[in-house]
Scaffold this motif. Sequence first.
Motif, short mmCIF file in Angstrom:
data_model
loop_
_atom_site.label_atom_id
_atom_site.label_comp_id
_atom_site.label_asym_id
_atom_site.label_seq_id
_atom_site.Cartn_x
_atom_site.Cartn_y
_atom_site.Cartn_z
N ALA A 1 -12.92 -0.59 -32.09
CA ALA A 1 -12.33 -0.68 -30.76
C ALA A 1 -11.81 0.69 -30.36
N ILE A 2 -12.06 1.07 -29.12
CA ILE A 2 -11.62 2.37 -28.61
C ILE A 2 -10.59 2.12 -27.52
N ALA A 3 -9.38 2.59 -27.73
CA ALA A 3 -8.31 2.42 -26.75
C ALA A 3 -8.38 3.57 -25.74
N VAL A 4 -8.39 3.22 -24.46
CA VAL A 4 -8.43 4.21 -23.39
C VAL A 4 -7.29 3.93 -22.42
N ALA A 5 -6.79 4.97 -21.81
CA ALA A 5 -5.68 4.82 -20.87
C ALA A 5 -5.92 5.69 -19.65
N ASP A 6 -5.42 5.21 -18.55
CA ASP A 6 -5.56 5.91 -17.27
C ASP A 6 -4.17 6.08 -16.68
N ARG A 7 -3.85 7.26 -16.22
CA ARG A 7 -2.52 7.54 -15.71
C ARG A 7 -2.31 6.87 -14.35
N VAL A 8 -1.17 6.22 -14.18
CA VAL A 8 -0.82 5.59 -12.90
C VAL A 8 -0.44 6.69 -11.92
N ARG A 9 -0.88 6.58 -10.70
CA ARG A 9 -0.52 7.57 -9.69
C ARG A 9 1.00 7.57 -9.49
N PRO A 10 1.60 8.73 -9.47
CA PRO A 10 3.07 8.78 -9.37
C PRO A 10 3.62 8.17 -8.09
N GLU A 11 2.82 8.19 -7.01
CA GLU A 11 3.31 7.66 -5.73
C GLU A 11 2.95 6.20 -5.52
N ALA A 12 2.30 5.55 -6.51
CA ALA A 12 1.79 4.18 -6.31
C ALA A 12 2.91 3.20 -6.02
N ALA A 13 3.98 3.22 -6.82
CA ALA A 13 5.06 2.26 -6.65
C ALA A 13 5.72 2.43 -5.28
N ALA A 14 5.96 3.68 -4.84
CA ALA A 14 6.58 3.91 -3.54
C ALA A 14 5.68 3.44 -2.41
N ALA A 15 4.37 3.64 -2.55
CA ALA A 15 3.44 3.20 -1.51
C ALA A 15 3.44 1.69 -1.39
N VAL A 16 3.46 0.99 -2.53
CA VAL A 16 3.49 -0.47 -2.52
C VAL A 16 4.79 -0.97 -1.89
N SER A 17 5.90 -0.29 -2.18
CA SER A 17 7.18 -0.68 -1.59
C SER A 17 7.16 -0.52 -0.08
N ARG A 18 6.56 0.55 0.42
CA ARG A 18 6.48 0.76 1.86
C ARG A 18 5.56 -0.28 2.51
N LEU A 19 4.51 -0.66 1.82
CA LEU A 19 3.65 -1.72 2.35
C LEU A 19 4.42 -3.02 2.50
N ALA A 20 5.24 -3.33 1.51
CA ALA A 20 6.04 -4.54 1.59
C ALA A 20 6.99 -4.49 2.78
N ALA A 21 7.56 -3.30 3.05
CA ALA A 21 8.45 -3.14 4.20
C ALA A 21 7.72 -3.37 5.51
N LEU A 22 6.41 -3.10 5.51
CA LEU A 22 5.59 -3.34 6.71
C LEU A 22 5.08 -4.77 6.79
N GLY A 23 5.45 -5.60 5.82
CA GLY A 23 5.02 -6.99 5.81
C GLY A 23 3.62 -7.18 5.28
N VAL A 24 3.15 -6.25 4.44
CA VAL A 24 1.79 -6.31 3.91
C VAL A 24 1.84 -6.69 2.43
N HIS A 25 1.11 -7.71 2.06
CA HIS A 25 1.04 -8.18 0.68
C HIS A 25 0.03 -7.35 -0.10
N ALA A 26 0.40 -6.95 -1.32
CA ALA A 26 -0.48 -6.13 -2.16
C ALA A 26 -0.99 -6.94 -3.34
N VAL A 27 -2.23 -6.69 -3.73
CA VAL A 27 -2.85 -7.38 -4.86
C VAL A 27 -3.76 -6.40 -5.58
N ILE A 28 -3.86 -6.55 -6.91
CA ILE A 28 -4.78 -5.74 -7.70
C ILE A 28 -6.00 -6.59 -8.03
N LEU A 29 -7.18 -6.03 -7.80
CA LEU A 29 -8.44 -6.67 -8.18
C LEU A 29 -9.15 -5.72 -9.14
#
Length: 773
Positions: free
Chosen positions: A592-620
């Motif tokens: 098994a090979i473990a791989v990781a991808d760095r989360v964008r530093p601004e991702a959480a803030a962007a999702v929070s602003r979307l919520a403030a705009l009344g937009v629901h976020a989902v990961i696919l």
Amino acid sequence: MSESTTHQQRCGCHGHGCTETVSAHEHQQEHEAHHEHEHEHEHEHSHEHAHQAGACCGGTDGGVLKARLSDKAGAESTRLRIQAMDCPTEARLIEKALAGVPGVTELHFDFFERVLTVEHERLESQRLIDAIAHVGMRAEPLSAGAASEPAASTRHGGQGWFALSGVAAFTAEGVAWGMHDQHPLVVLLAVLSIACGGLPTLKKGWIALRSRVLNIHFLMALAVSGALLIGQWPEAAMVLFLFGLAEKLEAMSLSRVGRAVRELMSLAPATAWVRAGDDWREVAVAEVAVGDKLRVRPGERVPLDGDIVVGRSDFNEAPITGESLPRDKGEGEPVFAGSINGQGMVEIVARAPADGSVLARIIDSVRDAQASKAPTQRFIDRFARIYTPAVVLLAVAAAILLPLFGLMPARTAFYQSLVLLVIACPCAMVIATPVTLVSSLAAAARHGLLIKGGEALETAARVRAVAFDKTGTLTTGQTEVVRILPLAECDEVEVLRLAAALDAHSTHPLARALLSAAGARQLDLPPAEQLREQAGLGVSGMIAGRQLSLGSQRMARDAGAWGPALQQSLDEIELQGQAALLLLEGSRALGAIAVADRVRPEAAAAVSRLAALGVHAVILSGDNQRVVDSLGRVTGIDDAQGALLPEDKLTQIERLQARYGVVAMVGDGVNDAPALARADLGVAMGAASDTALETASVALMDDRLAKLPQMLSLAHRTMRVLRFNLGLALAIKLVFFALALSGLATLWMAVFADVGASLIVVGNGLRLARHKP
């Protein structure tokens, strides 16, 4: 990468392990076919009304007007500057004039730059110019590369004569207060005013009558003629002067929209320094071919998109991406036309012609915005076709019925019917939409948001849910091998060597991570044969006579390779929020090979602003559920769906549409093409991918998620401004309906209110051009 290249969408562990073969070229053809069908439908609907008298302001869409559609090969195009063309009113007359010229196949109107592009079958430009002259407008041919900045408007002749017209009109009104409307001095002053400034409007009214087009010039000429008929000389002169003044002011305001587009065009230099043997020569950027070597000196703008081959420097890419901080770039890295070189001398190889650069596409997107009819524009078009003839009929009915039923004297009723004629053209409503949308799109382009047309902008304002892909979207896409867990007699080196060999010819981020790790260890990779992709599972092939597979947990289960040791290794990997690639030989797990991808530093803030705009976020995501849940916790997204096949993503998009209505999908524009196409609004990350720019409705040019809520916020503001503009224009019309039917309105008041509404909506729409996120 060629558009016909087959792109693979990985959907196993961390998006890896399955492939969906998607031909970007086929997808684009389907998109264009769908667009063409819609466009033809719109054209047929518009053309159905083309010769009806009820098409106010020309009954046009304010964008691209089709005179005919032709499938004949060998069509040419001619660009004509028409200074008098800054409104759909003139466009309708031009369309009518060119409809009678055999060989004209298509017309494209750019009101803001006053340029008409005529597609035809090898016609001489003089024939087109003569046809346009028949409706009282002068056309000048433009070469393909000519600057599109219009000269100062001279629509109504000398400014001195027009000023004299105003003085005479106001003086006539003042004298009439102390005498009467038919006094010889009043009549003389009124005639002087009309002669100095009102004749162009009357002439255009005559041309409209001769062309059987019911537009604002015809209605104004009719109203003025009626006023003269009943002896309202000073009022007739005042109406003509105010209308002429309003046209001048409106033309000046609209030219500001064209100036916003020209500011974008000025970002790209006109010339480039190209290597010619051992020397350098300066040539026009239009003459530079793909593959030519260019030199960019310190402080110069990059002339074309290219890749650095010599040198290193920092580049200010704010004109393209909106990112204010310069980016340090060296050999092998891309640079964009319009960006500003810093302190270093670099040489680049052009990888796109002048009209194929990212900047050119941004400019085309904004310039073509008035050509794509947004839903609001289509509604206004339909409304205008009904509104104008209805008000004209109301004016006729008022002139006849009000005296007949004793509600108003005949002379007063006739006068009030003239007032109704003045407000019968919904110019303010027709011009409000293109001005507002183009201003907004130009502002978005300056801040690194490429929004393809008004329809995409309106859709963005209605988005209530956003689906994010994982790799390269919520994460940086810079995946790396974290560790390797051998599960059989193989050691770490052997597991990595075999896995990298299976993925040696893939361009997927996970494949690059494997190859990078193998390269760091300087491993020699054996050749892999009989490679086969299995959708949702992974890749398999023969290496030195061994049947090997690399992919997802599902592949391991289907192969019968599941066991306690494998489960323990996967639990250990997934608890760290990492993804696992499994190497199998038949039904035996090798590692098994473990791989990781760095989360964008601004991702959480962007999702929070979307919520403030009344937009629901989902990961696919195609990653396993544990990894996706871990990402959801980091970014603040509760609705995280993992282990999805390509068709599962489409199902999830449909689920979101059923629950929330309008759904946006954010991906990299390549691997997520099917989901981007199925969503109501496709948003692509980054400017480097041609597919991103071609297939998505929106591109976040500097690859930053923070721009997504900025784009939605701008869309909301745009629609608020647009609704206000339309509401104001309609309210003014309704007020004057009531005043006219009550006998309280005057002609000059109606003109002042009508053109005032046009100036207000234009000015209000132009405020968006200065929008800053």
